[in-house]
Write a protein that holds these residues in place. Structure first.
Motif, PDB file in Angstrom:
ATOM      1  N   TYR A 178      14.632  34.976 -43.653  1.00  0.00           N
ATOM      2  CA  TYR A 178      15.675  34.323 -43.671  1.00  0.00           C
ATOM      3  C   TYR A 178      15.647  33.116 -43.273  1.00  0.00           C
ATOM      4  O   TYR A 178      16.551  32.031 -43.571  1.00  0.00           O
ATOM      5  CB  TYR A 178      16.709  35.054 -42.467  1.00  0.00           C
ATOM      6  CG  TYR A 178      18.171  34.559 -42.409  1.00  0.00           C
ATOM      7  CD1 TYR A 178      18.754  34.446 -43.683  1.00  0.00           C
ATOM      8  CD2 TYR A 178      18.892  34.072 -41.390  1.00  0.00           C
ATOM      9  CE1 TYR A 178      20.155  34.188 -43.678  1.00  0.00           C
ATOM     10  CE2 TYR A 178      20.031  33.656 -41.310  1.00  0.00           C
ATOM     11  CZ  TYR A 178      20.892  33.870 -42.622  1.00  0.00           C
ATOM     12  OH  TYR A 178      22.210  33.313 -42.677  1.00  0.00           O
ATOM     13  N   LEU A 179      14.507  32.592 -42.653  1.00  0.00           N
ATOM     14  CA  LEU A 179      14.239  31.314 -42.247  1.00  0.00           C
ATOM     15  C   LEU A 179      13.256  30.538 -43.142  1.00  0.00           C
ATOM     16  O   LEU A 179      12.663  29.563 -43.005  1.00  0.00           O
ATOM     17  CB  LEU A 179      13.545  31.103 -40.792  1.00  0.00           C
ATOM     18  CG  LEU A 179      14.762  31.649 -39.705  1.00  0.00           C
ATOM     19  CD1 LEU A 179      14.114  31.624 -38.322  1.00  0.00           C
ATOM     20  CD2 LEU A 179      16.066  30.814 -39.989  1.00  0.00           C
ATOM     21  N   THR A 186      13.803  27.183 -44.471  1.00  0.00           N
ATOM     22  CA  THR A 186      14.340  26.252 -43.750  1.00  0.00           C
ATOM     23  C   THR A 186      13.485  26.218 -42.148  1.00  0.00           C
ATOM     24  O   THR A 186      13.699  26.409 -41.228  1.00  0.00           O
ATOM     25  CB  THR A 186      15.580  26.449 -43.149  1.00  0.00           C
ATOM     26  OG1 THR A 186      15.833  27.875 -42.636  1.00  0.00           O
ATOM     27  CG2 THR A 186      16.692  26.573 -44.313  1.00  0.00           C
ATOM     28  N   ARG A 245      21.558  30.721 -39.256  1.00  0.00           N
ATOM     29  CA  ARG A 245      20.807  29.774 -38.881  1.00  0.00           C
ATOM     30  C   ARG A 245      21.210  28.459 -38.215  1.00  0.00           C
ATOM     31  O   ARG A 245      22.293  28.205 -38.528  1.00  0.00           O
ATOM     32  CB  ARG A 245      20.174  29.397 -40.319  1.00  0.00           C
ATOM     33  CG  ARG A 245      19.215  30.225 -41.087  1.00  0.00           C
ATOM     34  CD  ARG A 245      18.584  29.487 -42.485  1.00  0.00           C
ATOM     35  NE  ARG A 245      19.615  29.244 -43.415  1.00  0.00           N
ATOM     36  CZ  ARG A 245      20.020  30.081 -44.363  1.00  0.00           C
ATOM     37  NH1 ARG A 245      19.111  31.293 -44.607  1.00  0.00           N
ATOM     38  NH2 ARG A 245      20.931  30.052 -45.300  1.00  0.00           N
ATOM     39  N   TYR A 269      14.151  25.604 -38.139  1.00  0.00           N
ATOM     40  CA  TYR A 269      15.249  25.979 -37.902  1.00  0.00           C
ATOM     41  C   TYR A 269      15.272  26.996 -36.943  1.00  0.00           C
ATOM     42  O   TYR A 269      14.209  27.696 -36.760  1.00  0.00           O
ATOM     43  CB  TYR A 269      16.324  26.647 -39.093  1.00  0.00           C
ATOM     44  CG  TYR A 269      17.051  25.538 -40.062  1.00  0.00           C
ATOM     45  CD1 TYR A 269      16.345  24.281 -40.377  1.00  0.00           C
ATOM     46  CD2 TYR A 269      18.306  25.704 -40.353  1.00  0.00           C
ATOM     47  CE1 TYR A 269      16.917  23.292 -41.073  1.00  0.00           C
ATOM     48  CE2 TYR A 269      18.907  24.834 -41.212  1.00  0.00           C
ATOM     49  CZ  TYR A 269      18.220  23.814 -41.658  1.00  0.00           C
ATOM     50  OH  TYR A 269      18.850  22.707 -42.340  1.00  0.00           O
ATOM     51  N   LEU A 272      17.512  30.433 -34.750  1.00  0.00           N
ATOM     52  CA  LEU A 272      18.337  31.415 -35.187  1.00  0.00           C
ATOM     53  C   LEU A 272      18.947  32.049 -34.305  1.00  0.00           C
ATOM     54  O   LEU A 272      18.372  32.198 -32.989  1.00  0.00           O
ATOM     55  CB  LEU A 272      17.359  32.407 -35.855  1.00  0.00           C
ATOM     56  CG  LEU A 272      17.973  33.705 -36.531  1.00  0.00           C
ATOM     57  CD1 LEU A 272      18.764  33.135 -37.686  1.00  0.00           C
ATOM     58  CD2 LEU A 272      16.844  34.783 -36.981  1.00  0.00           C
TER      59      LEU A 272
END
Lengths: 141, 189
Positions: free
Chosen positions: A77-78, A81, A20, A84, A86
């Motif tokens: 995964y994001l 956040t 990230r 953000y 990647l």
């Protein structure tokens, strides 16, 4: 403390790793293309490592946290956040920078992995910037 | 370039809960205080943190406009909460911002150009320049340790990676030579 930093050779070179990128780590070159600072690819602080990784049973030295892409999704995964970016690189590419890789699954991040090795040297700093490819990219200017 | 105006009563720029004395106590090792002796007229700029820190930085009366971009970035960094990188990063140490500013006040004297500036997960700050096929990075840590690297893709200058302890006005020769090499690349390529 003696660390166990051996490479997990069962992780094949074509395995894709994600990292990230906080937008604050991004700026734009003279051509308007986004770039990431080498500070985005530094090892965890030892204190943080001891707080999280050691209690989880891992014995490697402070490392760069990544995710194994095949064990998660971009959205997952994001998820925590928003905003953000990647980037990705392969296990083989980070091994080419004299780094080792271990699977270091955490309860709240099952896909977690660790890229272990010195990241202070110029060749490694530039190396991470060179091998990183955008998965979720900022717009060009 | 418009000179900065000297602020006669600087306390008016502090939040009411803070005074100059408290600031000095909060950063006892920071050298930029009103008792500093400078050999030229100085203006004053305030760096504000989100919560408890207000720090007055003195800079030269002639400064490039981009210094305000740096101040804005430093202020932004000081608002970052713990874990701001989502991987457990430390808060940015106010001393890092002060040392960055001090370093820049030295480098401005030799016409350094505007840096890219980034926070580090250990509470430090990194300045970067990527120009004229050169990568020049200066990482400043809260304990005054400075790491710098210079890498010339054209190989006209030797690459260098070194560390030193930052003491204002006592920059090591290999560092100042590196800055001069960088500026030579920027100005002549």
């Amino acid at each position: 403390m003696s660390y166990e930093d051996d490479d997990d050779t069962s992780i094949e070179n074509n395995v894709v790793l994600w990292r990230r990128i906080n937008p604050i780590w991004v700026n734009y070159d003279d051509n308007g293309n986004p770039f990431v600072t080498s500070q985005a690819f530094q090892n965890a602080k030892p204190e943080n490592h001891e707080k999280i990784m050691i209690p989880a049973g891992y014995k490697h030295s402070p490392a760069l946290s990544v995710a194994f892409s095949q064990k998660t999704s971009i959205d997952d995964y994001l998820a925590k956040t928003p905003g953000y970016y990647l980037v990705e690189f392969t296990a083989g590419e980070v091994r080419g920078l004299n780094q080792t890789i271990q699977e270091t699954s955490l309860i709240d991040e099952p896909a977690h992995g660790s890229v272990i090795g010195n990241k202070k040297k110029n060749a490694v700093k530039k190396g991470f910037k060179r091998i990183s490819r955008w998965v979720v990219a900022p717009d060009s200017k | 370039m418009e000179p900065l105006k000297k602020i006669e009563n600087s306390n008016q720029h502090y939040p009411s809960a803070l005074t100059g004395n408290e600031i000095t106590q909060a950063s006892p090792y920071a050298p930029c205080t009103e008792t500093d002796n400078f050999d030229q007229p100085w203006g004053t700029i305030n760096i504000f943190a989100k919560k408890q820190i207000v720090y007055r930085i003195r800079i030269g009366s002639e400064v490039p406009d981009w210094i305000h971009n740096v101040i804005a970035k430093l202020n932004e960094f000081l608002t970052l909460e713990e874990n701001w990188d989502s991987y457990g990063a430390e808060k940015i140490d106010v001393n890092s911002t002060i040392f960055v500013f001090e370093m820049l006040t030295e480098l401005i004297k030799i016409d350094i150009t505007e840096p890219f500036i980034f926070p580090s997960n250990d509470g430090g700050i990194q300045m970067e320049w990527h120009k004229a096929d050169v990568d020049f990075e200066i990482k400043i840590n809260p304990d005054r340790n400075v790491e710098f690297l210079f890498d010339d893709d054209r190989n006209e200058f030797n690459s260098i990676e070194e560390e030193f302890v930052f003491i204002r006005s006592m920059l090591p020769t290999n560092f100042t030579q590196t800055v001069e090499n960088f500026l030579s690349c920027v100005n002549n390529r």
